[in-house]
Motif scaffolding. Structure first.
Motif, PDB file in Angstrom:
ATOM      1  N   LEU A 174      -9.111  -9.681   4.913  1.00  0.00           N
ATOM      2  CA  LEU A 174      -8.837  -9.381   3.233  1.00  0.00           C
ATOM      3  C   LEU A 174      -9.577  -8.444   2.947  1.00  0.00           C
ATOM      4  O   LEU A 174      -9.128  -7.476   2.143  1.00  0.00           O
ATOM      5  N   VAL A 175     -10.950  -7.800   3.613  1.00  0.00           N
ATOM      6  CA  VAL A 175     -11.513  -6.746   3.175  1.00  0.00           C
ATOM      7  C   VAL A 175     -10.934  -5.528   3.508  1.00  0.00           C
ATOM      8  O   VAL A 175     -10.555  -4.315   2.841  1.00  0.00           O
ATOM      9  N   GLU A 176     -10.304  -5.620   5.129  1.00  0.00           N
ATOM     10  CA  GLU A 176      -9.663  -4.528   5.441  1.00  0.00           C
ATOM     11  C   GLU A 176      -8.409  -4.155   4.551  1.00  0.00           C
ATOM     12  O   GLU A 176      -7.905  -3.156   4.278  1.00  0.00           O
ATOM     13  N   HIS A 177      -7.515  -5.147   4.142  1.00  0.00           N
ATOM     14  CA  HIS A 177      -6.402  -5.229   3.468  1.00  0.00           C
ATOM     15  C   HIS A 177      -6.685  -4.527   1.987  1.00  0.00           C
ATOM     16  O   HIS A 177      -6.103  -3.702   1.477  1.00  0.00           O
ATOM     17  N   LEU A 178      -7.748  -5.071   1.423  1.00  0.00           N
ATOM     18  CA  LEU A 178      -8.094  -4.561  -0.201  1.00  0.00           C
ATOM     19  C   LEU A 178      -8.524  -3.235  -0.017  1.00  0.00           C
ATOM     20  O   LEU A 178      -8.394  -2.454  -0.989  1.00  0.00           O
ATOM     21  N   LEU A 179      -9.304  -2.749   0.923  1.00  0.00           N
ATOM     22  CA  LEU A 179      -9.830  -1.506   1.109  1.00  0.00           C
ATOM     23  C   LEU A 179      -8.470  -0.566   1.169  1.00  0.00           C
ATOM     24  O   LEU A 179      -8.630   0.759   0.824  1.00  0.00           O
ATOM     25  N   ARG A 180      -7.662  -0.920   1.945  1.00  0.00           N
ATOM     26  CA  ARG A 180      -6.594   0.043   2.340  1.00  0.00           C
ATOM     27  C   ARG A 180      -5.625   0.073   0.987  1.00  0.00           C
ATOM     28  O   ARG A 180      -5.189   1.249   1.051  1.00  0.00           O
ATOM     29  N   GLN A 181      -5.644  -0.956   0.249  1.00  0.00           N
ATOM     30  CA  GLN A 181      -4.965  -0.616  -1.121  1.00  0.00           C
ATOM     31  C   GLN A 181      -5.747   0.474  -1.840  1.00  0.00           C
ATOM     32  O   GLN A 181      -4.799   1.043  -2.853  1.00  0.00           O
ATOM     33  N   GLU A 182      -6.827   0.531  -1.860  1.00  0.00           N
ATOM     34  CA  GLU A 182      -7.870   1.585  -2.622  1.00  0.00           C
ATOM     35  C   GLU A 182      -7.476   2.958  -1.811  1.00  0.00           C
ATOM     36  O   GLU A 182      -7.161   3.847  -2.503  1.00  0.00           O
ATOM     37  N   ASN A 183      -7.750   2.922  -0.821  1.00  0.00           N
ATOM     38  CA  ASN A 183      -7.659   4.184   0.297  1.00  0.00           C
ATOM     39  C   ASN A 183      -7.533   3.807   1.566  1.00  0.00           C
ATOM     40  O   ASN A 183      -8.729   3.194   2.190  1.00  0.00           O
ATOM     41  N   ASP A 184      -6.574   4.279   2.216  1.00  0.00           N
ATOM     42  CA  ASP A 184      -6.320   3.787   3.535  1.00  0.00           C
ATOM     43  C   ASP A 184      -7.358   4.358   4.663  1.00  0.00           C
ATOM     44  O   ASP A 184      -7.479   3.993   5.807  1.00  0.00           O
ATOM     45  N   LYS A 185      -8.409   5.357   4.117  1.00  0.00           N
ATOM     46  CA  LYS A 185      -9.469   5.961   4.947  1.00  0.00           C
ATOM     47  C   LYS A 185     -10.944   5.335   4.673  1.00  0.00           C
ATOM     48  O   LYS A 185     -11.659   5.455   5.497  1.00  0.00           O
ATOM     49  N   LEU A 186     -10.661   4.343   3.894  1.00  0.00           N
ATOM     50  CA  LEU A 186     -12.335   3.393   3.649  1.00  0.00           C
ATOM     51  C   LEU A 186     -12.510   2.411   4.837  1.00  0.00           C
ATOM     52  O   LEU A 186     -11.614   1.637   5.069  1.00  0.00           O
ATOM     53  N   ARG A 187     -13.683   2.279   5.086  1.00  0.00           N
ATOM     54  CA  ARG A 187     -14.014   1.392   6.024  1.00  0.00           C
ATOM     55  C   ARG A 187     -15.376   0.715   5.738  1.00  0.00           C
ATOM     56  O   ARG A 187     -16.222   1.555   4.994  1.00  0.00           O
ATOM     57  N   LEU A 188     -15.723  -0.556   6.055  1.00  0.00           N
ATOM     58  CA  LEU A 188     -16.944  -1.111   5.875  1.00  0.00           C
ATOM     59  C   LEU A 188     -17.918  -0.917   7.456  1.00  0.00           C
ATOM     60  O   LEU A 188     -17.151  -1.254   8.543  1.00  0.00           O
TER      61      LEU A 188
END
Length: 435
Positions: A315-329
């Motif tokens: 879910l974290v990866e999915h939601l970050l991808r909605q913001e910006n597909d370059k974002l990672r934790l």
């Protein structure tokens, strides 16, 4: 259900009679043929390699039931009738939820010969982070999704129950788009916060001059939903007077616009949702018992994030991808999230990640940014209180288990790889699994 045939060639040709992707499977799991719908959706299979269905669909080296999942072939072999199960399959678009229907094929001597496997991809849902809107693969999520796919093909009224922020509107959309009404409109009314007059006007429409501000005739949502789906969100918030009118609508499929005399009809499928305890409201006299039974034909409980915590990394990866597909934790930031409780569920998680992305100075979101976002989320909490909460041994122990379970699935059960990713010895991992 049994089909009596002899010729494999005839069976292969018969697959083309199915609109859905279909494969012909032997009793020992070998794929013998595919139809054109399967090849368009999932790609071509090299039949000369004697592929096994569990290897093609899941990447397993053994049947599904030996890998911890339900096996529809085994179930159909034992029951000698059609069996259905919801699986997560590997597809050209990644891992997707697929509704699998297994039909046993017998010869004239009632000897089991083959299986026809029909595969119906679930719209909007994915087993991995993707461009689809619903993501998850935990047991609680899959059980909920299986119920959705079963009821979607009927016209039964559905009641979605669950905490705020769990995604009830997304599940309502999934139910609509998996139904025979998907080519017709789905209209939504958020009942919370609307006055009685406004709710009735929104539902039934109104005639010019029916009330102050009604300057023109207006078509209501019920009429707009004709042939499609009417979704009433937070139905527990409607007044007793509106409950009576809604009951009449459901029973007769007829209504009158506010201020009008003409009786109209609408053919719609009803989906309702609420975070309230309707049974308690019925007992307290604030919700009609007859209306409750009308809308509660097929209840579906939407699991909270705390009950599907192993889905959190995806879910974290999915939601970050909605913001910006370059974002990672970073791994430490993810572990911090795994130790946090989300009473606001996925909606709260999304807000927290959005803040963390803003606070971060790069596309790699670290632990400090997540911790500051959590602090902002807990309006009256200090950083010290956040530290105490996210270092609670019971919370950490509970979420460590979910995190390990997720890593095992990510690595197809490869324990040495999981131990390496966790930075612990294989012996320590076995001890954690045992406990």
């Amino acid at each position: 259900m049994s089909i009596y045939v002899m010729s494999q060639d005839n069976l292969s040709q018969m697959l083309e009679g199915y609109d859905d992707p279909a494969i012909l499977v032997s009793a020992d799991y070998q794929i013998l043929a595919t139809n054109s719908a399967y090849r368009r959706k999932f790609g071509k299979i090299i039949l000369e390699d004697s592929p096994k269905c569990f290897a093609v669909s899941h990447g397993y080296d053994r049947p599904c039931d030996q890998a911890g999942e339900d096996c529809p072939l085994k179930a159909a072999r034992e029951s000698k009738r059609k069996e259905k199960v919801l699986h997560i399959h590997q597809t050209p678009n990644g891992k997707e939820h697929v509704d699998v229907e297994m039909i046993p094929i017998f010869d004239e001597k009632n000897t089991l010969k083959f299986f026809i496997e029909l595969l119906k991809p679930v719209p909007l849902a994915s087993g991995r982070p993707s461009d689809k809107q619903i993501v998850g693969r935990s047991k609680a999520f899959n059980e909920m999704l299986a119920k959705v796919t079963k009821v979607a093909t009927t016209d039964a009224s559905v009641l979605l129950l669950g905490e705020s922020g769990t995604g009830k509107e997304l599940i309502s959309r999934l139910t609509h788009f998996a139904s025979k009404r998907k080519e017709h409109p789905m209209v939504t009314l958020e009942c919370s916060g609307l006055s009685e007059t406004l709710i009735e006007s929104e539902l039934f429409g109104h005639r010019k001059g029916a009330f102050t501000g009604a300057y023109n005739d207006r078509k209501g949502l019920v009429e707009m939903a004709d042939g499609g789906t009417l979704f009433l969100d937070e139905i527990g918030d409607i007044s007793p007077s509106t409950q009576v009118k809604l009951l009449r609508l459901i029973e007769t499929k007829t209504f009158r616009p506010v201020g009008g005399t003409e009786v109209k009809t609408s053919d719609f499928r009803l989906i309702c949702a609420t975070h309230r305890n309707l049974e308690a409201m019925v007992k307290g006299g604030t919700f009609r018992l007859d209306l409750y039974y009308r809308i509660n034909v097929f209840p579906i409980n939407i699991p909270s994030l705390s009950n599907r915590r192993e889905d959190l990394p995806d879910l974290v990866e999915h939601l970050l991808r909605q913001e910006n597909d370059k974002l990672r934790l970073t791994p430490s930031a993810l572990r911090l999230l795994m130790a946090h409780r989300f009473p606001g569920n996925i909606r709260q998680l999304k807000n927290l990640l959005t803040r963390a992305a803003i606070l971060s100075e790069s596309n790699l979101i670290g632990e400090d940014s997540v911790r500051e976002s959590i602090t902002l989320d807990m309006k009256t909490s200090t950083t010290q209180e956040v530290e105490e909460r996210t270092s609670n041994p019971d919370v950490l122990r509970e979420n460590e288990s979910a995190y390990i379970a997720w890593l095992l699935k990510e690595n197809n059960g490869n324990k040495p790889a999981v131990a390496e990713e966790l930075g612990i010895s294989l012996r320590t991992l076995y001890r954690k699994l045992k406990s």
